[in-house]
Design a protein around this motif. Structure first.
Motif, short mmCIF file in Angstrom:
data_model
loop_
_atom_site.label_atom_id
_atom_site.label_comp_id
_atom_site.label_asym_id
_atom_site.label_seq_id
_atom_site.Cartn_x
_atom_site.Cartn_y
_atom_site.Cartn_z
N ARG A 98 -6.83 10.40 -9.69
CA ARG A 98 -6.44 11.98 -9.98
C ARG A 98 -5.90 12.04 -11.38
O ARG A 98 -4.64 12.93 -11.52
CB ARG A 98 -5.45 12.31 -8.99
CG ARG A 98 -6.00 12.67 -7.70
CD ARG A 98 -6.74 13.80 -7.66
NE ARG A 98 -7.39 13.81 -6.36
CZ ARG A 98 -8.60 14.53 -6.19
NH1 ARG A 98 -9.09 15.00 -7.32
NH2 ARG A 98 -9.00 14.59 -5.12
N LYS A 99 -6.63 11.23 -12.54
CA LYS A 99 -6.15 11.42 -13.75
C LYS A 99 -7.52 11.09 -14.63
O LYS A 99 -8.10 10.29 -14.64
CB LYS A 99 -5.23 10.34 -14.06
CG LYS A 99 -4.38 10.44 -15.51
CD LYS A 99 -3.49 9.23 -16.04
CE LYS A 99 -2.85 9.44 -17.03
NZ LYS A 99 -2.04 8.40 -17.44
N SER A 100 -7.66 12.20 -15.48
CA SER A 100 -8.85 11.98 -16.57
C SER A 100 -8.73 11.30 -17.72
O SER A 100 -7.51 11.61 -18.47
CB SER A 100 -9.19 13.56 -16.91
OG SER A 100 -10.29 13.27 -17.91
N PHE B 152 -11.24 9.77 -12.32
CA PHE B 152 -10.53 11.14 -12.10
C PHE B 152 -10.43 11.11 -10.30
O PHE B 152 -9.37 11.56 -9.76
CB PHE B 152 -11.21 12.30 -12.33
CG PHE B 152 -10.26 13.46 -12.15
CD1 PHE B 152 -9.45 13.95 -12.53
CD2 PHE B 152 -10.88 14.18 -10.91
CE1 PHE B 152 -8.46 15.15 -12.02
CE2 PHE B 152 -10.34 15.63 -10.61
CZ PHE B 152 -8.96 15.71 -11.20
N THR C 160 -11.09 18.59 -17.13
CA THR C 160 -10.54 19.31 -15.89
C THR C 160 -11.94 19.23 -14.94
O THR C 160 -13.05 19.91 -15.35
CB THR C 160 -9.98 20.65 -15.84
OG1 THR C 160 -8.86 20.73 -16.86
CG2 THR C 160 -9.56 21.37 -14.63
N TYR C 161 -11.82 18.73 -13.88
CA TYR C 161 -12.84 18.59 -12.93
C TYR C 161 -12.38 19.53 -11.50
O TYR C 161 -11.70 19.01 -10.92
CB TYR C 161 -13.18 17.17 -12.26
CG TYR C 161 -13.58 16.35 -13.56
CD1 TYR C 161 -14.88 16.52 -14.24
CD2 TYR C 161 -12.81 15.26 -14.11
CE1 TYR C 161 -15.19 15.68 -15.29
CE2 TYR C 161 -13.04 14.58 -15.07
CZ TYR C 161 -14.36 14.56 -15.69
OH TYR C 161 -14.66 13.92 -16.78
N GLN C 162 -13.16 20.68 -11.43
CA GLN C 162 -12.87 21.63 -10.31
C GLN C 162 -14.15 22.23 -9.88
O GLN C 162 -14.62 23.00 -10.88
CB GLN C 162 -11.73 22.55 -10.74
CG GLN C 162 -10.32 22.09 -10.90
CD GLN C 162 -9.61 23.14 -11.45
OE1 GLN C 162 -9.78 24.16 -11.56
NE2 GLN C 162 -8.15 22.81 -11.42
N LYS D 161 -9.03 13.62 -20.53
CA LYS D 161 -8.13 15.00 -20.34
C LYS D 161 -9.17 15.97 -20.01
O LYS D 161 -9.06 17.33 -20.63
CB LYS D 161 -7.53 15.00 -21.64
CG LYS D 161 -6.33 13.94 -21.70
CD LYS D 161 -5.45 14.08 -22.95
CE LYS D 161 -4.29 13.16 -22.94
NZ LYS D 161 -4.78 11.67 -23.00
N ARG E 119 -17.26 23.53 -12.14
CA ARG E 119 -16.86 23.36 -13.47
C ARG E 119 -17.30 21.84 -13.49
O ARG E 119 -17.44 21.50 -14.93
CB ARG E 119 -15.37 23.69 -13.72
CG ARG E 119 -15.12 25.35 -13.97
CD ARG E 119 -13.89 25.33 -14.36
NE ARG E 119 -13.86 24.74 -15.68
CZ ARG E 119 -12.63 24.71 -16.38
NH1 ARG E 119 -11.59 25.42 -15.88
NH2 ARG E 119 -12.58 24.30 -17.66
N THR E 120 -17.05 21.23 -12.86
CA THR E 120 -17.51 19.54 -12.89
C THR E 120 -18.97 19.57 -13.53
O THR E 120 -19.12 18.62 -14.37
CB THR E 120 -17.24 18.69 -11.63
OG1 THR E 120 -16.07 19.14 -11.04
CG2 THR E 120 -17.70 17.37 -11.69
#
Length: 127
Positions: free
Chosen positions: A52-54, A48, A59-61, A57, A64-65
């Motif tokens: 910039r793609k998991s 990611f 979300t890494y922010q 799917k 939250r990561t």
């Protein structure tokens, strides 16, 4: 200390790929599954960050990561513990990798199978 020795031998020893005659085998398997789950999410995080793609799917922010990393490991460990205890999985290294990767798919099926077993065990109330 024996638990850690068994865990490291299971994970990193080239000879031992199955937990036979190991005390606390289910806990060793669950911990190995959690470790493999953490490795999968860490690899997905690296992908990611680079593309910039998991792949998973996720979300890494920000914070939250860390939450995703911890919860993925806990989930894989719980599924490994339940699956090993109910003898759904063989206690092998390949199975711990599979649980670490695919536990979000396995957990709903485990829950569904236990609910189906409970439904078949209920006595009928019809007279």
């Amino acid at each position: 200390m024996e638990f850690l020795n068994n865990l490291f031998e299971f994970l990193f020893s080239p000879g031992q790929r199955e937990l036979t005659n190991v005390p606390n085998a289910h806990l060793v398997f669950a911990t190995a599954s959690a470790f493999m789950g953490l490795m999968v999410v860490a690899l997905d995080l690296i992908i990611f960050l680079l593309q910039r793609k998991s792949v998973l799917k996720l979300t890494y922010q920000g914070y939250r990561t860390v939450l995703v990393l911890v919860l993925w490991g806990i989930g894989a460990g719980l599924v490994g513990l339940l699956g090993g205890a109910f003898k759904i999985f063989q206690l092998t290294l390949q199975a711990s990798v599979s649980v670490g990767v695919a536990w979000p798919v396995i957990l709903p099926r485990l829950i569904k199978s236990t609910q189906a077993d409970e439904d078949t065990q209920l006595p009928s109330t019809e007279e």
